[in-house]
Design a protein around this motif. Structure first.
Motif, PDB file in Angstrom:
ATOM      1  N   GLN A 151      -3.766  83.405  26.602  1.00 14.53           N
ATOM      2  CA  GLN A 151      -2.521  82.701  26.909  1.00 14.53           C
ATOM      3  C   GLN A 151      -2.571  81.272  26.369  1.00 14.53           C
ATOM      4  O   GLN A 151      -1.596  80.772  25.807  1.00 14.53           O
ATOM      5  CB  GLN A 151      -2.281  82.680  28.421  1.00 14.53           C
ATOM      6  CG  GLN A 151      -0.960  82.028  28.817  1.00 14.53           C
ATOM      7  CD  GLN A 151      -0.705  82.085  30.312  1.00 14.53           C
ATOM      8  OE1 GLN A 151      -1.380  82.804  31.035  1.00 14.53           O
ATOM      9  NE2 GLN A 151       0.272  81.333  30.765  1.00 14.53           N
ATOM     10  N   GLN A 152      -3.732  80.618  26.519  1.00 10.98           N
ATOM     11  CA  GLN A 152      -3.883  79.268  25.973  1.00 10.98           C
ATOM     12  C   GLN A 152      -3.792  79.284  24.448  1.00 10.98           C
ATOM     13  O   GLN A 152      -3.189  78.385  23.835  1.00 10.98           O
ATOM     14  CB  GLN A 152      -5.228  78.673  26.409  1.00 10.98           C
ATOM     15  CG  GLN A 152      -5.306  78.285  27.869  1.00 10.98           C
ATOM     16  CD  GLN A 152      -4.683  76.919  28.124  1.00 10.98           C
ATOM     17  OE1 GLN A 152      -3.698  76.525  27.500  1.00 10.98           O
ATOM     18  NE2 GLN A 152      -5.258  76.176  29.067  1.00 10.98           N
ATOM     19  N   LEU A 153      -4.387  80.285  23.836  1.00 11.66           N
ATOM     20  CA  LEU A 153      -4.306  80.396  22.376  1.00 11.66           C
ATOM     21  C   LEU A 153      -2.852  80.520  21.919  1.00 11.66           C
ATOM     22  O   LEU A 153      -2.438  79.913  20.929  1.00 11.66           O
ATOM     23  CB  LEU A 153      -5.114  81.602  21.896  1.00 11.66           C
ATOM     24  CG  LEU A 153      -6.631  81.540  22.092  1.00 11.66           C
ATOM     25  CD1 LEU A 153      -7.285  82.857  21.656  1.00 11.66           C
ATOM     26  CD2 LEU A 153      -7.249  80.375  21.329  1.00 11.66           C
ATOM     27  N   GLU A 154      -2.068  81.283  22.671  1.00 14.14           N
ATOM     28  CA  GLU A 154      -0.658  81.451  22.312  1.00 14.14           C
ATOM     29  C   GLU A 154       0.122  80.159  22.534  1.00 14.14           C
ATOM     30  O   GLU A 154       0.901  79.720  21.669  1.00 14.14           O
ATOM     31  CB  GLU A 154      -0.040  82.570  23.144  1.00 14.14           C
ATOM     32  CG  GLU A 154       1.431  82.826  22.810  1.00 14.14           C
ATOM     33  CD  GLU A 154       2.048  83.888  23.701  1.00 14.14           C
ATOM     34  OE1 GLU A 154       2.926  84.621  23.210  1.00 14.14           O
ATOM     35  OE2 GLU A 154       1.657  83.984  24.882  1.00 14.14           O
ATOM     36  N   GLU A 155      -0.082  79.520  23.676  1.00 12.10           N
ATOM     37  CA  GLU A 155       0.688  78.326  24.010  1.00 12.10           C
ATOM     38  C   GLU A 155       0.421  77.175  23.052  1.00 12.10           C
ATOM     39  O   GLU A 155       1.294  76.315  22.845  1.00 12.10           O
ATOM     40  CB  GLU A 155       0.383  77.900  25.449  1.00 12.10           C
ATOM     41  CG  GLU A 155       0.941  78.859  26.487  1.00 12.10           C
ATOM     42  CD  GLU A 155       0.593  78.436  27.901  1.00 12.10           C
ATOM     43  OE1 GLU A 155      -0.126  77.419  28.064  1.00 12.10           O
ATOM     44  OE2 GLU A 155       1.045  79.110  28.847  1.00 12.10           O
ATOM     45  N   HIS A 156      -0.777  77.147  22.456  1.00 10.65           N
ATOM     46  CA  HIS A 156      -1.121  76.052  21.554  1.00 10.65           C
ATOM     47  C   HIS A 156      -1.031  76.459  20.087  1.00 10.65           C
ATOM     48  O   HIS A 156      -1.556  75.780  19.204  1.00 10.65           O
ATOM     49  CB  HIS A 156      -2.513  75.518  21.889  1.00 10.65           C
ATOM     50  CG  HIS A 156      -2.581  74.829  23.213  1.00 10.65           C
ATOM     51  ND1 HIS A 156      -2.740  75.524  24.394  1.00 10.65           N
ATOM     52  CD2 HIS A 156      -2.474  73.512  23.545  1.00 10.65           C
ATOM     53  CE1 HIS A 156      -2.757  74.664  25.405  1.00 10.65           C
ATOM     54  NE2 HIS A 156      -2.597  73.444  24.917  1.00 10.65           N
ATOM     55  N   GLY A 157      -0.348  77.578  19.833  1.00  7.50           N
ATOM     56  CA  GLY A 157      -0.096  78.001  18.463  1.00  7.50           C
ATOM     57  C   GLY A 157      -1.325  78.497  17.718  1.00  7.50           C
ATOM     58  O   GLY A 157      -1.289  78.648  16.490  1.00  7.50           O
ATOM     59  N   LEU A 158      -2.389  78.806  18.440  1.00  9.62           N
ATOM     60  CA  LEU A 158      -3.638  79.223  17.786  1.00  9.62           C
ATOM     61  C   LEU A 158      -3.653  80.704  17.433  1.00  9.62           C
ATOM     62  O   LEU A 158      -4.455  81.134  16.604  1.00  9.62           O
ATOM     63  CB  LEU A 158      -4.831  78.895  18.693  1.00  9.62           C
ATOM     64  CG  LEU A 158      -5.142  77.406  18.815  1.00  9.62           C
ATOM     65  CD1 LEU A 158      -6.018  77.135  20.037  1.00  9.62           C
ATOM     66  CD2 LEU A 158      -5.827  76.904  17.562  1.00  9.62           C
ATOM     67  N   SER A 159      -2.784  81.487  18.037  1.00  7.92           N
ATOM     68  CA  SER A 159      -2.747  82.920  17.732  1.00  7.92           C
ATOM     69  C   SER A 159      -1.741  83.249  16.639  1.00  7.92           C
ATOM     70  O   SER A 159      -1.679  84.395  16.175  1.00  7.92           O
ATOM     71  CB  SER A 159      -2.388  83.710  18.999  1.00  7.92           C
ATOM     72  OG  SER A 159      -1.100  83.331  19.481  1.00  7.92           O
ATOM     73  N   GLU A 160      -0.984  82.260  16.211  1.00  9.20           N
ATOM     74  CA  GLU A 160       0.087  82.495  15.240  1.00  9.20           C
ATOM     75  C   GLU A 160      -0.479  82.675  13.833  1.00  9.20           C
ATOM     76  O   GLU A 160      -1.314  81.879  13.376  1.00  9.20           O
ATOM     77  CB  GLU A 160       1.061  81.327  15.254  1.00  9.20           C
ATOM     78  CG  GLU A 160       2.307  81.550  14.401  1.00  9.20           C
ATOM     79  CD  GLU A 160       3.287  80.400  14.505  1.00  9.20           C
ATOM     80  OE1 GLU A 160       4.232  80.361  13.690  1.00  9.20           O
ATOM     81  OE2 GLU A 160       3.099  79.534  15.381  1.00  9.20           O
ATOM     82  N   GLN A 161      -0.039  83.715  13.158  1.00  8.12           N
ATOM     83  CA  GLN A 161      -0.488  84.002  11.799  1.00  8.12           C
ATOM     84  C   GLN A 161       0.588  83.542  10.820  1.00  8.12           C
ATOM     85  O   GLN A 161       1.710  84.026  10.862  1.00  8.12           O
ATOM     86  CB  GLN A 161      -0.771  85.498  11.643  1.00  8.12           C
ATOM     87  CG  GLN A 161      -1.730  86.033  12.697  1.00  8.12           C
ATOM     88  CD  GLN A 161      -2.061  87.498  12.533  1.00  8.12           C
ATOM     89  OE1 GLN A 161      -2.296  87.944  11.428  1.00  8.12           O
ATOM     90  NE2 GLN A 161      -2.085  88.233  13.629  1.00  8.12           N
TER      91      GLN A 161
END
Length: 515
Positions: A151-161
């Protein structure tokens, strides 16, 4: 006039699997860098890959943990882990290039500022190390934190390709503790990462011998014609450990042998042994065939007669007096968690109908060994005097997964002499004696597959859920036994399990192998 065949130089063929596969520009973020798994397996495997020339020159490794470390402190942690646990020799020039890409981000999983810093660190590495936006997030942490981290990865744009780059997440077992929790875990991962970007590591599937099961079955004409119920009597899959629970009481109590090993390692081994030949060895083709096996698994009606469980008591292991399970630090005296589990499964399809698969795992057993034994039916007619074959047992093919990786075939042969006497002999193939190159560690293969985006040995969420559907009724049966004041049988450390496991086999007229 016929066309002249076109010669394709295999050295120039990108599909030639004999060529080493080298990861492209990328990096990895390692959560849980202070844990045993990270220090003993993940960090050494990354160095070994670099030492073998399989990582890009700009590969980066970011550590994330609740420690007040600088980058050089993290580098020292990795250095110590590599020097102690790596498989390949330590080379200063390799280490120097690899360590230039090390970074450390302090923080915990609820710390927004830490994840902002992680994002900035990754962006900096993309610029200075040329990682190209390609990063794998390795969650070497307890499963209860998976949801928080993704969830943190998503909220901070880290999961975005973006712009053709990739982001992947790697998780370790256990994949839940039952079907419901496995589905919740799959949902939390799936909300952030697409299925093809989620890699569930089962390190047993990375072992060289496990992969050789596929080569043995499908590259040789001698095995497949007899690989069915016409010739196979039963299959035994064993993972025996001579160690106890060690310092894992907090994890192990309430989990037990069945959840810890049978649900993942042994069921995956069974699928590889039982599956039909795939159309090719792409991930999707393998997954389809393994899933068919899991969907065809049947449980016996009488689980009280076809399963067994136990707890080890004090005894001798390796010539040393060892404590019993209830005497281990952190284990409650009333704990009913099993340290040994054995189950009987069937596979309801044309190939395997009527062939039982016996799976067992235990701690503090006679020795450390993992093997798959395919036991064949006796010859329908023996034109010998009974005394000539009284020591002859069933033909058996044994795949040794660890520690002495190889393959053994047991068959009958005449004893030298003037009279006719037939006894068992073995034909043995050992990896160490047949190949000059040592086998890479499982984590080397699996981490490289993550970086390449090649997932043939990673179970997808469908396989995980189906395996829990198989095991949950057995766990529910044992829970009902516990409510009726039942408890696991006892077995002495250094033996091969409780009497109920031998009785389970004896009811079918069979016995366990003693490796």
């Amino acid at each position: 006039m016929t066309d002249t065949p076109t010669y394709v130089n295999p050295l120039r063929d990108p599909e030639d699997r004999r060529l080493p596969r080298i990861a492209g520009p990328c990096g990895m973020v390692l959560f849980g860098v202070t844990g045993d798994l990270a220090r003993k397996k993940v960090m050494p495997a990354i160095y070994d890959l670099a030492n073998r020339g399989l990582l890009p020159p700009g590969f980066s490794l970011v550590g994330f943990a609740r420690r007040d470390w600088a980058d050089q402190d993290f580098a020292q942690i990795v250095h110590d882990a590599v020097k102690t646990h790596s498989r390949t020799e330590f080379r200063e020039e390799v280490w120097r290039q690899l360590s230039e890409g090390f970074r450390f981000v302090p923080g915990d999983f609820s710390d927004d500022m830490a994840f902002d810093q992680l994002r900035r660190t990754i962006e900096e590495l993309d610029l200075v190390r040329g990682t190209g936006g390609n990063h794998a997030f390795y969650l070497s942490i307890p499963p209860k934190f998976f949801g928080d981290v993704v969830q943190q990865l998503e909220e901070h744009g880290l999961s975005e390709q973006r712009d053709g780059s990739w982001r992947r997440v790697v998780v370790e077992k256990p994949f839940g503790h039952d079907l419901e929790s496995a589905r919740e875990l799959n949902d939390s991962l799936g909300r952030v990462f697409p299925p093809a970007s989620v890699f569930r590591i089962d390190h047993y599937l990375g072992k060289e011998t496990v992969q050789n099961i596929l080569a043995m079955r499908f590259a040789n004409a001698m095995f497949e014609p007899i690989w069915n119920s016409n010739y196979v009597d039963h299959v035994q899959i064993t993972m025996a450990e001579d160690i106890g629970i060690g310092g894992r009481a907090g994890y192990y109590d309430g989990i037990g042998a069945a959840r810890d090993v049978i649900q993942n390692h042994l069921l995956q081994l069974m699928a590889l042994i039982a599956m039909e030949e795939p159309t090719d060895f792409r991930a999707e083709s393998l997954r389809i065939e393994k899933q068919k096996v899991f969907e065809s698994v049947t449980l016996p009606r009488r689980l009280d007669l076809t399963t067994a469980r136990g707890q080890y008591t004090a005894g001798w292991s390796g010539g040393v007096k060892v404590a019993g399970f209830h005497d281990e630090e952190g284990i409650p005296q009333r704990s009913k968690t099993e340290t040994f589990a054995a189950i009987t499964l069937g596979i309801d399809n044309r190939r395997w109908a009527g062939v039982p698969f016996y799976l067992r795992h235990g701690k503090r057993l006679g020795r450390r060994v993992t093997e798959v034994a395919v036991v064949f039916k006796r010859a329908p007619h023996l034109p010998f005097h009974a005394s000539a074959t009284e020591e002859l047992t069933q033909n058996t093919l044994v795949v040794r997964v660890q520690p002495d990786e190889g393959l053994t075939i047991r068959f009958g042969s005449k004893v030298p002499g003037t009279h006719l006497e037939i006894r068992d002999v073995t034909m043995d193939f050992a990896y160490g004696g047949s190949f000059t190159e040592s086998s890479p560690e499982a984590y080397e293969r699996l981490i490289l597959d993550v970086l390449l985006g090649d997932p043939p040995l990673f179970p997808r969420h469908q396989e995980v859920e189906l395996s829990w559907k198989i095991l949950d009724p057995i766990l529910d049966h044992w829970a009902r036994q516990d409510q009726r004041s039942g408890k696991p049988d006892r077995y002495q450390a250094g033996t091969w399990g409780p009497p109920s496991a031998d009785a389970m086999m004896a009811r079918d007229g069979r016995t366990w192998r003693r490796p």
